[in-house]
Design a protein around this motif. Structure first.
Motif, PDB file in Angstrom:
ATOM      1  N   MET A 260       0.816  -1.210   0.000  1.00 25.93           N
ATOM      2  CA  MET A 260       0.000   0.000   0.000  1.00 25.93           C
ATOM      3  C   MET A 260       0.853   1.265   0.000  1.00 25.93           C
ATOM      4  O   MET A 260       0.445   2.305  -0.482  1.00 25.93           O
ATOM      5  N   SER A 261       2.082   1.126   0.534  1.00 27.10           N
ATOM      6  CA  SER A 261       2.900   2.334   0.618  1.00 27.10           C
ATOM      7  C   SER A 261       3.823   2.450  -0.595  1.00 27.10           C
ATOM      8  O   SER A 261       3.989   1.516  -1.366  1.00 27.10           O
ATOM      9  N   LEU A 262       4.405   3.625  -0.743  1.00 24.46           N
ATOM     10  CA  LEU A 262       5.310   3.890  -1.842  1.00 24.46           C
ATOM     11  C   LEU A 262       6.685   3.346  -1.506  1.00 24.46           C
ATOM     12  O   LEU A 262       6.996   3.056  -0.362  1.00 24.46           O
ATOM     13  N   GLN A 263       7.523   3.260  -2.529  1.00 21.75           N
ATOM     14  CA  GLN A 263       8.892   2.799  -2.313  1.00 21.75           C
ATOM     15  C   GLN A 263       9.853   3.680  -3.091  1.00 21.75           C
ATOM     16  O   GLN A 263       9.451   4.349  -4.042  1.00 21.75           O
ATOM     17  N   LEU A 264      11.103   3.661  -2.695  1.00 22.90           N
ATOM     18  CA  LEU A 264      12.120   4.269  -3.543  1.00 22.90           C
ATOM     19  C   LEU A 264      12.261   3.373  -4.761  1.00 22.90           C
ATOM     20  O   LEU A 264      12.495   2.167  -4.622  1.00 22.90           O
ATOM     21  N   ILE A 265      12.079   3.934  -5.930  1.00 30.89           N
ATOM     22  CA  ILE A 265      12.109   3.138  -7.169  1.00 30.89           C
ATOM     23  C   ILE A 265      13.534   3.085  -7.697  1.00 30.89           C
ATOM     24  O   ILE A 265      14.098   4.116  -8.090  1.00 30.89           O
ATOM     25  N   GLU A 266      14.093   1.888  -7.706  1.00 32.23           N
ATOM     26  CA  GLU A 266      15.444   1.734  -8.236  1.00 32.23           C
ATOM     27  C   GLU A 266      15.393   1.609  -9.764  1.00 32.23           C
ATOM     28  O   GLU A 266      14.373   1.221 -10.331  1.00 32.23           O
ATOM     29  N   TYR A 267      16.480   1.911 -10.407  1.00 30.32           N
ATOM     30  CA  TYR A 267      16.552   1.872 -11.866  1.00 30.32           C
ATOM     31  C   TYR A 267      16.074   0.526 -12.411  1.00 30.32           C
ATOM     32  O   TYR A 267      15.322   0.466 -13.389  1.00 30.32           O
ATOM     33  N   GLU A 268      16.469  -0.540 -11.739  1.00 31.61           N
ATOM     34  CA  GLU A 268      16.158  -1.876 -12.228  1.00 31.61           C
ATOM     35  C   GLU A 268      14.646  -2.131 -12.275  1.00 31.61           C
ATOM     36  O   GLU A 268      14.162  -2.851 -13.148  1.00 31.61           O
ATOM     37  N   GLN A 269      13.931  -1.560 -11.293  1.00 30.92           N
ATOM     38  CA  GLN A 269      12.479  -1.778 -11.247  1.00 30.92           C
ATOM     39  C   GLN A 269      11.715  -0.789 -12.117  1.00 30.92           C
ATOM     40  O   GLN A 269      10.499  -0.878 -12.246  1.00 30.92           O
ATOM     41  N   ALA A 270      12.408   0.238 -12.606  1.00 32.53           N
ATOM     42  CA  ALA A 270      11.691   1.388 -13.160  1.00 32.53           C
ATOM     43  C   ALA A 270      11.109   1.112 -14.536  1.00 32.53           C
ATOM     44  O   ALA A 270      11.646   0.312 -15.309  1.00 32.53           O
TER      45      ALA A 270
ATOM     46  N   ILE B 147       9.681  16.823   1.576  1.00 31.14           N
ATOM     47  CA  ILE B 147       9.025  16.696   2.873  1.00 31.14           C
ATOM     48  C   ILE B 147       7.773  15.813   2.755  1.00 31.14           C
ATOM     49  O   ILE B 147       7.550  14.922   3.567  1.00 31.14           O
ATOM     50  N   GLY B 148       6.974  16.056   1.747  1.00 27.28           N
ATOM     51  CA  GLY B 148       5.717  15.323   1.588  1.00 27.28           C
ATOM     52  C   GLY B 148       5.947  13.832   1.374  1.00 27.28           C
ATOM     53  O   GLY B 148       5.216  12.998   1.902  1.00 27.28           O
ATOM     54  N   TYR B 149       6.961  13.506   0.595  1.00 26.86           N
ATOM     55  CA  TYR B 149       7.286  12.091   0.365  1.00 26.86           C
ATOM     56  C   TYR B 149       8.150  11.527   1.490  1.00 26.86           C
ATOM     57  O   TYR B 149       8.434  10.337   1.493  1.00 26.86           O
ATOM     58  N   GLN B 150       8.561  12.385   2.395  1.00 25.70           N
ATOM     59  CA  GLN B 150       9.450  11.992   3.504  1.00 25.70           C
ATOM     60  C   GLN B 150      10.658  11.213   3.000  1.00 25.70           C
ATOM     61  O   GLN B 150      10.965  10.113   3.465  1.00 25.70           O
ATOM     62  N   VAL B 151      11.360  11.806   2.057  1.00 29.99           N
ATOM     63  CA  VAL B 151      12.507  11.156   1.420  1.00 29.99           C
ATOM     64  C   VAL B 151      13.654  11.025   2.416  1.00 29.99           C
ATOM     65  O   VAL B 151      14.069  12.012   3.022  1.00 29.99           O
TER      66      VAL B 151
ATOM     67  N   LEU C 134       6.306   6.802   2.247  1.00 29.02           N
ATOM     68  CA  LEU C 134       7.313   5.879   1.737  1.00 29.02           C
ATOM     69  C   LEU C 134       7.521   4.751   2.740  1.00 29.02           C
ATOM     70  O   LEU C 134       7.551   4.987   3.946  1.00 29.02           O
ATOM     71  N   ALA C 135       7.695   3.544   2.243  1.00 34.14           N
ATOM     72  CA  ALA C 135       8.041   2.444   3.139  1.00 34.14           C
ATOM     73  C   ALA C 135       9.441   2.675   3.678  1.00 34.14           C
ATOM     74  O   ALA C 135      10.316   3.151   2.953  1.00 34.14           O
ATOM     75  N   PRO C 136       9.660   2.373   4.963  1.00 30.89           N
ATOM     76  CA  PRO C 136      11.019   2.520   5.505  1.00 30.89           C
ATOM     77  C   PRO C 136      11.973   1.580   4.767  1.00 30.89           C
ATOM     78  O   PRO C 136      11.572   0.507   4.331  1.00 30.89           O
ATOM     79  N   ALA C 137      13.203   2.024   4.645  1.00 29.93           N
ATOM     80  CA  ALA C 137      14.200   1.222   3.936  1.00 29.93           C
ATOM     81  C   ALA C 137      14.369  -0.113   4.643  1.00 29.93           C
ATOM     82  O   ALA C 137      14.395  -0.179   5.875  1.00 29.93           O
ATOM     83  N   GLY C 138      14.478  -1.151   3.842  1.00 33.97           N
ATOM     84  CA  GLY C 138      14.613  -2.512   4.375  1.00 33.97           C
ATOM     85  C   GLY C 138      15.943  -2.732   5.019  1.00 33.97           C
ATOM     86  O   GLY C 138      16.266  -3.805   5.497  1.00 33.97           O
TER      87      GLY C 138
END
Lengths: 137, 137, 137, 137, 137, 137
Positions: free
Chosen positions: A1-11, B118-122, E133-137
């Motif tokens: 349900m939450s967002l993720q940091l999108i890595e190049y490989e997944q993009a 801030i909104g994405y809490q990067v 954002l999901a917390p980093a794994g």
């Protein structure tokens, strides 16, 4: 349900195209987390990158001055991510410790005198009324 | 009961001494309203002027760059008086219309991306963690 | 000497009554940290909860729109706790990833154009002068 | 289409009841524009007045100190209406020119050092970690 | 030396093209002052309009909701021009007085609870940590 | 390349002199991180300390009231470091839990009503126009 940091490989291809342009323009081999976060909304990623590329390009103000202004705004707004990323960019563009010290001194001073002018509700001098837009005729 | 803009003629010796130094340093023949307002609290007048004189003096950053930073903070904080007075000072120090246009474009862009970060809490990239202070060992 | 998060078990009858109402209204079985912190000052806890319950109830604006507005303000103010808690509430009320992406894009854009309008000191158009309060006759 | 300042004569019974309580509590014979504006949304008028009455009542902090804090926040946020109305209230509660001068000096100084702490990203000292909430065990 | 509001008749072809697109998109016969001010820096005019057109287009959020969010941010930032122009746009998109009343109530409440969460330094609940954002794994 | 917290042992004579004065004035045996960070730019360290010492000294407002105002501004600006350090200072000066609860209630309420006054664009009452500076004659 939450967002993720999108890595190049997944993009997606759309996201990769932006990442590729960021890396080529900045001559780096991976993008920083800000772009990986925006990649969750590809339209925002593309638009933000294109705007930033245009705004930060050399012009009447040089890139170092633009990065100093970016840090000034980010410190005023308390955006930790942006203070970190744009201080790093300013370092790359030539900011040394003395310049950083002076930058933060000016930022802090401006935040102080802003509140003095506001708190005292100082009326604007006639002489300053056309410093930005001329008053309507 | 209320405060007034203190004109030179009405001012105490303590206030006049500060006004004199402002006029001599800036090579002008009258101080602007900001200082006339602060003159209601002479300790604040003196301290603020001495700080400003020191902070805005030429150093590792030149006076024009310092004025640009002042405008950037003032626009972010919405201080109309300060936008007016420091835009005028920046004009005197050499800012032309193209520079003003680029300055405001960077300020606006920074305010935009500050809220995206801030909104994405990067989370801050490792590489940026020592851009300002080194993390504690 | 310092405050603590007040758990239900430790709470006074006055605090428990508010906690009970929060849990019943939201159909949850424990309150989040915000309320446990406010419980250190029971008058603030009660008043804040009663206000929030009234303001966020369905009305001319539906609960999802109200949560989106809450996130918009919290991102502008850089309140991490509030971004987290109200993004979660917005998700519950139906916000999906695309809506979150558009929300943050609008928030960021508004922060950008706010500073352009302020920095250029744009005078308000006659046509907009009665958009909120009518000008005094 | 636009809103108006609602005068007592035009007001509904619901609004008049709040206006009456404001005038009785403050021993004045007309309410100020803030309340006339809120009267366009009677629920907000009532709720805001009841909250303000409770929050600003004498308690562990006396009314003058509460008004000084109100001015401090309003100057930091650049709310001209609130600076005007709460400076007037502070004057009524005993604020003299010297106190106003010191108040604005502290507000300005805090805005300055806030940005130094933020800009340098100063890590919080262990000794301050329990100044507000105790860290989770 | 100062900037002016650029009217269509004075405008360059580059500026006119943007003005034409604004008028066609919004079905109006003259642009508002914001665009006339930005026309002093044509690159900012074009970029800002293209971004705004994209961001405010109907999507997962409808145009009324987007305008409400715009007003929420502008009220939080104290941008009078933007409150005026976007309240007018929200009225056009269907906002009535009751919706405006609820909007400002939510904005004000969010600004209040933001400072309670910040002032008490409330730690984020585990359950909210993946709201954005999901917390980093 | 990055800055560090400067400990007394590493510090230059110029920095040590300021640290010594801080410790003597406050009757403590080590300075907190804020000063160790500013020590990276000795001119800022010295100027900030001298200003703070003057502004926070007992005057028409007592030190506790000044610390409460400092916390109010810091909570409004979301400066975590400053909330922590000045809440600790306020505790030392006599702030108890009830006072902290009332302080944060006032700060939050002021942030709320600031946005109501701004959002409704409430015109300033004539009676408040000379609360700070008298209008020009």
């Amino acid at each position: 349900m939450s967002l993720q940091l999108i890595e190049y490989e997944q993009a997606s291809a759309e996201v990769r195209a932006v990442f590729d342009d960021i890396m080529a323009t900045r001559r780096i081999d991976r993008v920083n987390n800000f772009w990986k976060a925006l990649a969750n909304h590809p339209a925002t990623l593309r638009r933000t990158w294109e705007s930033l590329k245009e705004v930060m390009a050399p012009g009447s103000l040089d890139p170092l001055v633009k990065e100093l202004i970016y840090v000034a705004v980010s410190a005023t707004n308390n955006c930790n991510y942006c203070i970190g990323s744009h201080s790093a960019a300013a370092r790359k563009a030539g900011m040394d410790d003395a310049m950083l010290g002076e930058l933060l001194a000016v930022v802090a001073m401006a935040n102080e005198t802003n509140r003095l002018a506001i708190g005292y509700q100082v009326p604007l001098d006639e002489a300053f009324k056309d410093a930005v837009l001329a008053p309507a005729g």
